[in-house]
Design a protein around this motif. Sequence first.
Motif, PDB file in Angstrom:
ATOM      1  N   SER A   1       0.772  -1.369  -0.218  1.00 27.31           N
ATOM      2  CA  SER A   1       0.501  -0.127   0.126  1.00 27.31           C
ATOM      3  C   SER A   1       0.751   1.576  -0.176  1.00 27.31           C
ATOM      4  CB  SER A   1      -0.922   0.303   1.246  1.00 27.31           C
ATOM      5  OG  SER A   1      -0.417   0.268   2.525  1.00 27.31           O
TER       6      SER A   1
ATOM      7  N   THR B   1      -5.868   5.059  -2.629  1.00 21.32           N
ATOM      8  CA  THR B   1      -5.413   3.965  -1.904  1.00 21.32           C
ATOM      9  C   THR B   1      -6.484   3.725  -0.679  1.00 21.32           C
ATOM     10  OG1 THR B   1      -2.853   4.539  -1.960  1.00 21.32           O
ATOM     11  CG2 THR B   1      -3.874   2.557  -0.277  1.00 21.32           C
TER      12      THR B   1
ATOM     13  N   GLY C   1      -8.855   0.203  -0.147  1.00 25.21           N
ATOM     14  CA  GLY C   1      -8.605  -0.754   1.549  1.00 25.21           C
ATOM     15  C   GLY C   1     -10.536  -1.056   1.403  1.00 25.21           C
TER      16      GLY C   1
ATOM     17  N   THR D   1      -3.792  -2.498   4.585  1.00 27.59           N
ATOM     18  CA  THR D   1      -4.385  -1.323   2.809  1.00 27.59           C
ATOM     19  C   THR D   1      -4.073   0.199   3.768  1.00 27.59           C
ATOM     20  OG1 THR D   1      -3.902  -2.518   1.226  1.00 27.59           O
ATOM     21  CG2 THR D   1      -4.689  -0.122   1.521  1.00 27.59           C
TER      22      THR D   1
END
Length: 463
Positions: free
Chosen positions: A318, A330, A334, A370
């Motif tokens: 990540s 990101t 997640g 993440t």
Amino acid sequence: MNRVGRRGLVLTGSITGAVVVALDGTVLTVAQPSMQRDLHASLGAVQWTSTAYLIAVASLLVFAGRLGDRYGHQRVFAIGALGFAATSAGIGLAPGIGWVVGLRVAQGAAGALLQPATLGMLRAAYPADRLAMPIALRTSAIGLAAAAGPLVGGALTAQLGWRAVFLLTVVPALAVGLSALTVRLPRPPSDGRAAGLDLPGAGLLAVTLVCLVHTLVGIPERGWTTATGLGLLVTVVLGLALARHERRAAHPLLPPAVLGSVTVTAALGVLLTASSAISGTLFLGTYFLQDVLALDPLASALRALPLAVAMVLAAPASTVLMKRQGARRTAVPGMALISLGALLTSGLDESSGAVAIGGCFLLLGAGFGTVMVTATAVVVREAAAAHAGVAGGLQQTALNIGPAVGVAAATTLAGHAPLTTALGPAVLALAVVAALGTVLAAALPGPSGAGFPARPEAVRGRV
């Protein structure tokens, strides 16, 4: 010591400190039945060995972070680590359950000093645009500790007794505490707002969190009662009093520059919803594995192992994604993985095999690893260096309150219905909670924030 060596020592201390705390929490669950038999304690008293620690640590995290901002994170970290080592040794030698509970309160206070400092030291040692990878390594280590904890705790308890579980953390905590005394990190520039400790605000926050956590942890056992409703009402009143005090305080415990930031608030919300959703899902999932599928604790732990493996691998991955795409692109996927993992878990039944179960845990772990790295990096990066400790305390508070909320919600949603019918609707609701976190993640920095460009103070601090 040169800068590279100092950063390496800080990173080692930060990771070890975080692992010691994580390992302590995971190994205790396995050791509690043996402790109960050995000390001739009641089930309620043994449960307080967990509750007392959680209440102590959650209520003091932000104030501990403020102490680090004022007196230096490595100094507060050293005190916390040495205190954790001393209380762990004391618990390992405790003659009765009362001593264990009392020492767990003291251990929680030490853990509260230690945890925000692990992030504060990283913020002081690394330029802001290089924080993501140290945080990722720290997160991976926590995931590894979570996976190893039940196995290590079970082996130690079976061979040496429950006391060995607490003695396990004495040496590493002592080592990093002593080594922290040799590190001198640069003091962050002061903007004048960190001059006071705001003791009244710290007291109000502590009492508010004590009331909240005590109420939440009682719901799985007692359900919704008059006392539960009263506890939540008192929490709301205390929270309003805290907000009123903080608005009027000359040097508030919770700086407006931190909580007034939409980005920081969103990142904290992401951590809270993610930890709530995953903890509630795991709570019900564990009972499903053992009560519905009739698996023993070891077999259940092996079914859940993909979660820890995925978390360990997702954390550094990540970081690369965040550097290229930004925090928003990101964190949103997640949180979506956590939602999908919970959604698929809600569909498990007696016919579900190891692959289906492992796939659910894999998605949950990948998403949580993440989100942990991304949201934590945002909180620590966006807060000024002078408030890094408070930011770290808020991050840790979200991760401590979230599981209590998640388990309480899971218990309430499941009710007294058989788990075969209650699992689906309850975990589906937790998937909705994770979806809310996805919405909050959309407020994090976009591609223009990829890599987190350094703040001016970070640039000035470079060589």
